[in-house]
Design a protein around this motif. Structure first.
Motif, short mmCIF file in Angstrom:
data_model
loop_
_atom_site.label_atom_id
_atom_site.label_comp_id
_atom_site.label_asym_id
_atom_site.label_seq_id
_atom_site.Cartn_x
_atom_site.Cartn_y
_atom_site.Cartn_z
N LEU A 333 105.01 -19.25 69.21
CA LEU A 333 103.64 -18.71 69.17
C LEU A 333 103.61 -17.24 69.53
N PHE A 336 105.21 -14.96 66.69
CA PHE A 336 104.49 -14.79 65.43
C PHE A 336 103.01 -14.44 65.58
N TRP A 337 102.38 -14.84 66.70
CA TRP A 337 100.94 -14.62 66.83
C TRP A 337 100.52 -13.93 68.13
N ALA A 341 97.77 -16.79 71.52
CA ALA A 341 97.90 -18.06 70.81
C ALA A 341 98.25 -19.21 71.75
#
Length: 377
Positions: A333, A336-337, A341
């Motif tokens: 998480l 990538f975000w 997240a």
């Protein structure tokens, strides 16, 4: 108590374990999360293997040997920097720790009041948390990150010695327990619902706390501030166990497990959204309070739902399975975000917990009402 504290060291060490792997060994968040996940998967696997065999093993010898092996493995970690070697060593350490912890919890499950005894173990874990966090943070401020594994090795070595001296030498199943194990059927759906709910409880905890130290650094908090937050976190860990023991007969267990997880969701959102140090510290402490408090009631409830003791002895499996997924999921998480997240994912996991626990509560209530009707007839 010493065996429980050593076996649950991940609950205490997670906030700095990932940090050491990232800052000192320069692994990315996903790989760092993978290593901790492998340790926890090892614990889960060992618990799944050994908990059904609890009554057929020489418990004391296995507990001593498990922590002795973990001591040697973490000592090897101190001298290593290779990611592939860390993969193997973390997994083997998890198997060693999981063996000892599973058999320790099986021993607790044989007591007359598992809820109260587990609360006492929780108090011991709180005291241990303060000593561990204070010692580990001071060592890491003055020495290289590899010394973290030396601290873990010391914990495991002390547990091995303590269990060699103090662990009960003869743990023999009584006739009633043997009869239950032979005649009881499959675990009820209510029991499985609570087991899955506890796994999600620990998964949420591991997800949030694995990157607690890292998100503090990302938000611009100083090393001293983060150390302070961790000290507060460990001090608060002393509170939930005695409170849970006091409330054992005063609060319904289902009420605690059905509504308590909401504190996890609120805390996770605040930790990963705030830029205020006070908010970060307070809700970091709420996270450790929530799992220790809720799980004490869940442990007692499982002992009631499953008289055979199988569910209770498998406690490390359900806890560590959830904890194993948390760091790896959190690493992905963040990669990538971003850190926010993690807070959103925690809300999703808490919602699933509440659904599972409430279904079990409603089914148990319906069963009790049916029993009352049958008795009246």
């Amino acid at each position: 108590m010493s065996a429980h504290c050593a076996g649950m060291v991940d609950l205490v060490a997670l906030p700095i374990w990932i940090g050491v792997l990232v800052s000192f060994y320069h692994f990315d968040f996903q790989n760092a999360g993978l290593l901790v996940t492998l340790f926890l998967l090892g614990v889960t696997l060992a618990s799944c293997i050994f908990s059904p065999k609890f009554n057929r093993l020489q418990i004391r010898k296995w507990v001593i040997a498990g922590y002795g092996c973990a001591f040697l493995i973490f000592l090897l970690c101190f001298f290593q920097t290779s990611f592939l070697l860390f993969v193997a060593l973390h997994f083997l350490a998890g198997i060693s720790v999981g063996t000892s912890l599973s058999l320790t919890h099986g021993t607790v499950g044989k007591s007359r009041n598992p809820h109260r005894l587990f609360a006492l173990l929780g108090m011991a874990l709180g005291v241990f948390s303060i000593a561990f966090m204070a010692g580990a943070t001071q060592i890491l401020q003055h020495y290289r990150g590899a010394y973290f594994f030396l601290v873990l090795a010391l914990v495991m070595g002390c547990a091995s010695v303590a269990t060699f001296i103090f662990f009960p030498k003869n743990i023999i199943s009584n006739t009633l327990t043997d009869h239950i194990h032979k005649t009881v059927g499959k675990l009820s759906l209510n029991t499985w619902l609570v087991i899955f709910g506890v796994s999600l409880l620990s998964m949420t905890q591991a997800l949030v706390l694995s990157f607690f130290e890292r998100v503090g650094t990302f938000r611009g908090f100083s090393a001293k501030q983060i150390a302070t937050a961790l000290v507060v976190y460990t001090v608060v860990s002393l509170i939930p166990a005695p409170v849970a023991a006091f409330l054992q007969k005063r609060v319904n267990k289902f009420v605690v497990i059905c509504f308590g997880p909401m504190l996890q969701a609120i805390s996770a959102l605040c930790i990963y959204q705030t830029h205020q140090f006070m908010v970060f510290t307070i809700f970091g402490s709420c996270m450790i309070f929530s799992i220790l408090f809720i799980h004490t009631f869940a442990f007692g409830l499982l002992a009631e739902l499953d008289p055979s003791g199988r569910a209770v002895s498998a406690t490390p499996a359900m806890l560590m399975f959830g904890s194993a997924v948390g760091p790896l999921l959190g690493g992905a998480l963040v990669k990538f975000w971003g850190f926010e997240a993690i807070g959103y994912m925690a809300v999703v996991l808490v919602a699933l917990q509440i659904i599972l626990f409430n279904i079990s509560r409603l089914r148990s209530k319906a069963t009790e009402q049916q029993i009352l009707v049958n008795d009246s007839v």
